[in-house]
Design a protein around this motif. Structure first.
Motif, PDB file in Angstrom:
ATOM      1  N   THR A   4      -0.924 -11.066  -2.616  1.00  0.00           N
ATOM      2  CA  THR A   4       0.293 -10.264  -2.630  1.00  0.00           C
ATOM      3  C   THR A   4       1.153 -10.654  -1.442  1.00  0.00           C
ATOM      4  N   ALA A   5       2.408 -10.922  -1.704  1.00  0.00           N
ATOM      5  CA  ALA A   5       3.331 -11.265  -0.622  1.00  0.00           C
ATOM      6  C   ALA A   5       3.597 -10.032   0.235  1.00  0.00           C
ATOM      7  N   GLN A   7       5.962  -8.557   3.578  1.00  0.00           N
ATOM      8  CA  GLN A   7       7.266  -8.784   4.198  1.00  0.00           C
ATOM      9  C   GLN A   7       7.199  -8.653   5.712  1.00  0.00           C
ATOM     10  N   THR A  32       2.472  -7.686   7.250  1.00  0.00           N
ATOM     11  CA  THR A  32       1.191  -8.332   6.970  1.00  0.00           C
ATOM     12  C   THR A  32       0.062  -7.662   7.732  1.00  0.00           C
ATOM     13  N   LEU A  89       8.741 -13.699   3.544  1.00  0.00           N
ATOM     14  CA  LEU A  89       7.647 -13.255   2.700  1.00  0.00           C
ATOM     15  C   LEU A  89       6.454 -14.136   3.012  1.00  0.00           C
ATOM     16  N   GLN A  92       2.495 -15.745  -0.251  1.00  0.00           N
ATOM     17  CA  GLN A  92       2.845 -15.913  -1.667  1.00  0.00           C
ATOM     18  C   GLN A  92       1.938 -16.927  -2.317  1.00  0.00           C
TER      19      GLN A  92
END
Length: 92
Positions: A4-5, A7, A32, A89, A92
């Motif tokens: 999951t990305a 931000q 993160t 991001l 990914q």
């Protein structure tokens, strides 16, 4: 396994409304969870200008609207008005 990305957000306050003007204030936020930046944790800005952030892969997603000063308030000290929001991001 899917990644999951997350931000990361960088807020730069510039000397003028131009992206190539000097950074005078900044804040970082890391979705993160790998870092926990706080206000005042660095004496040096992360970039000299907003263009520097773009060149390093940050994406600009918001800039403050330009609002002229009220007549007679041209030299009043207030908030930093040239605010730019950048994002990256990660994962990914």
């Amino acid at each position: 396994m899917t990644t999951t990305a997350r931000q990361q957000v960088l807020v730069l306050y510039l000397d003028t409304s131009a992206l190539d003007s000097k950074v005078v204030g900044w804040a970082r936020y890391d979705g993160t969870g790998s870092t926990r930046p706080t206000t005042g944790d660095s004496d040096e800005p992360p970039y000299e200008t907003g263009v520097g952030a773009l060149e390093d892969g940050w994406r600009l997603f918001q800039a403050a609207p330009l609002v002229p000063p009220y007549p007679g308030a041209e030299h009043v000290t207030s908030f930093l008005k040239h605010e730019f929001f950048f994002e990256k991001l990660v994962g990914q």
